[in-house]
Design a protein around this motif. Sequence first.
Motif, PDB file in Angstrom:
ATOM      1  N   LEU A 194      -0.679   9.506  -1.145  1.00  0.00           N
ATOM      2  CA  LEU A 194      -0.354   8.295  -0.393  1.00  0.00           C
ATOM      3  C   LEU A 194       0.252   8.626   0.962  1.00  0.00           C
ATOM      4  O   LEU A 194       0.205   7.805   1.890  1.00  0.00           O
ATOM      5  CB  LEU A 194       0.630   7.418  -1.187  1.00  0.00           C
ATOM      6  CG  LEU A 194       0.146   6.887  -2.543  1.00  0.00           C
ATOM      7  CD1 LEU A 194       1.227   6.026  -3.174  1.00  0.00           C
ATOM      8  CD2 LEU A 194      -1.145   6.088  -2.391  1.00  0.00           C
ATOM      9  N   SER A 195       0.821   9.818   1.100  1.00  0.00           N
ATOM     10  CA  SER A 195       1.486  10.201   2.356  1.00  0.00           C
ATOM     11  C   SER A 195       0.553  10.879   3.347  1.00  0.00           C
ATOM     12  O   SER A 195       0.957  11.200   4.465  1.00  0.00           O
ATOM     13  CB  SER A 195       2.662  11.140   2.050  1.00  0.00           C
ATOM     14  OG  SER A 195       2.192  12.359   1.476  1.00  0.00           O
ATOM     15  N   ILE A 196      -0.711  11.076   2.962  1.00  0.00           N
ATOM     16  CA  ILE A 196      -1.664  11.764   3.836  1.00  0.00           C
ATOM     17  C   ILE A 196      -2.511  10.728   4.585  1.00  0.00           C
ATOM     18  O   ILE A 196      -3.204   9.916   3.955  1.00  0.00           O
ATOM     19  CB  ILE A 196      -2.584  12.691   3.018  1.00  0.00           C
ATOM     20  CG1 ILE A 196      -1.736  13.758   2.306  1.00  0.00           C
ATOM     21  CG2 ILE A 196      -3.625  13.349   3.915  1.00  0.00           C
ATOM     22  CD1 ILE A 196      -2.525  14.661   1.398  1.00  0.00           C
ATOM     23  N   PRO A 197      -2.503  10.714   5.929  1.00  0.00           N
ATOM     24  CA  PRO A 197      -3.248   9.714   6.712  1.00  0.00           C
ATOM     25  C   PRO A 197      -4.739   9.677   6.375  1.00  0.00           C
ATOM     26  O   PRO A 197      -5.345   8.601   6.344  1.00  0.00           O
ATOM     27  CB  PRO A 197      -3.015  10.171   8.159  1.00  0.00           C
ATOM     28  CG  PRO A 197      -1.700  10.888   8.117  1.00  0.00           C
ATOM     29  CD  PRO A 197      -1.674  11.585   6.793  1.00  0.00           C
ATOM     30  N   ALA A 198      -5.333  10.839   6.125  1.00  0.00           N
ATOM     31  CA  ALA A 198      -6.769  10.886   5.838  1.00  0.00           C
ATOM     32  C   ALA A 198      -7.124  10.122   4.571  1.00  0.00           C
ATOM     33  O   ALA A 198      -8.269   9.681   4.401  1.00  0.00           O
ATOM     34  CB  ALA A 198      -7.216  12.346   5.699  1.00  0.00           C
ATOM     35  N   PHE A 199      -6.154   9.950   3.705  1.00  0.00           N
ATOM     36  CA  PHE A 199      -6.389   9.230   2.447  1.00  0.00           C
ATOM     37  C   PHE A 199      -6.752   7.772   2.695  1.00  0.00           C
ATOM     38  O   PHE A 199      -7.444   7.146   1.897  1.00  0.00           O
ATOM     39  CB  PHE A 199      -5.131   9.317   1.575  1.00  0.00           C
ATOM     40  CG  PHE A 199      -5.257   8.664   0.230  1.00  0.00           C
ATOM     41  CD1 PHE A 199      -5.972   9.275  -0.790  1.00  0.00           C
ATOM     42  CD2 PHE A 199      -4.660   7.434  -0.022  1.00  0.00           C
ATOM     43  CE1 PHE A 199      -6.083   8.676  -2.035  1.00  0.00           C
ATOM     44  CE2 PHE A 199      -4.770   6.829  -1.266  1.00  0.00           C
ATOM     45  CZ  PHE A 199      -5.489   7.457  -2.277  1.00  0.00           C
TER      46      PHE A 199
END
Length: 484
Positions: free
Chosen positions: A473-478
């Motif tokens: 959830l903390s990864i922008p690419a997600f």
Amino acid sequence: MNIKMVLRSLGMILICEAIAMMPSLMVSFIYKDGTGVAFFYTIFILLVVGILCVIAVKPENKTIYTRDGFAIVAFGWIMISLFGALPFYLSGSIPSFIDCIFETVSGFTTTGSSILKEVETLPKAILFWRSFTHWIGGMGVLVLTMALFPITGTGAFQVMVAESPGPIPGKLVPKVANTAKILYAIYVLFTFAEIVLLVMAGLPLFDACIHTFGSVGTGGFSSRNTSISSFNNVLVEIIITMFTFMCGVNFSLYYQAIKGNFKAFLKDEEFRFYLAIVLGAILLISIDLCGNVFETIGESIRHSSFQVVTIITTTGYSSTDFNNWPIFSKVILFFLMFIGGCAGSTGGGMKVIRILLLMKSTKTELLRIIHPRGVYPVRIGNKVVEEKYVGEIKNYFFMYMLIFVIAVLVVSLDGFDMLTTLSSVAATLGNIGPGFSVVGPLGNYSEMSVLSKLVLSCAMLIGRLEIYPILLLSIPAFWKKVNI
């Protein structure tokens, strides 16, 4: 990401939580403990929000992609924890909402860590809900949801993969919904069997239910301040030891046994390793305790076997105050906190299969140094484990230890002793419950700061969901609009 399918699935989860809360409402009416209004309002809110998500959201594409599965699991567990905390708060049983969240997350993740100093005076329905969260979270909230309301569309297996307690999940039968029903059928059978046996052993029905939820869900919440030791009943301890051990085993083995393949247990290398660890730990601790803590070898085996099984399965019940045990025995219990149960069980921790594969991988690396041209695949039983799975497990181990170190640094700001600080993080990240010293079997987490409680709550969720769903959830690419 298929946002509409995620929202629709989350709505189903909330409806499922509302249904799961109804037995607690019934307990409130039976005992007339005054908490009925709190449960009624919470159920009403859950149904309204859940039904709106299901009815109002009309997804054109009903495919659940890999990222959608992780999002459903992560947000699903966060939402059920927030809504599940409402009965504690609305009833006034726990005045602080942060403490309510901590207690609820601890329940659903089957951790069993508590901020409550006194539980025997709590309303019966609150005690029931507190332990029933163990039962719901033990097999998996999403697995329960799929058993009751099969997620429509393709890709439902992605949800089970994201919530699965192990590195290589699989389906027992072709349809995911049927797999969920089979798992819960075995789970319910264990539950009823233990309740009956505990009642026969002398426990009141209410206490039998509470401790069964904690045993089969490998949770650890008790209706007594001093846990299982308050009963001083050897038969009760034997029954709980037996069921916690059984629920630390991969449930697919029970399905194979039902199908007539009883040799599956002996052929399963993870189960054999799990059994060896348990027996070895019991032997070492029994020798250490005999003469130092207990006078007889029988009493030493009694308490060492109970604590070893409840710690490695991440249940966390206590039959005695193991804070007073010799350091050798406590170190063994501390290491067991990291190992956990088998993949596909209700236990937490890193899982036995990962430890076994890491050991095998280390052996093959040493062999490659001696014979650089040799081919040494990692095997489990007669099957070769793909290199990508071994790599994933190594990454998992690194992330687990990194999260452990970060959480320890944050909790250390509270100024507790080293044993309290290290064991509190190990116990929450591994979903154990009690640690040592201040957070030992007769202690609790009430003295922790708000920051530490929030960090430890996150650690419980990260540990239960196998790290990836929460961290993604903390990864922008997600969040990019690309279906993968």
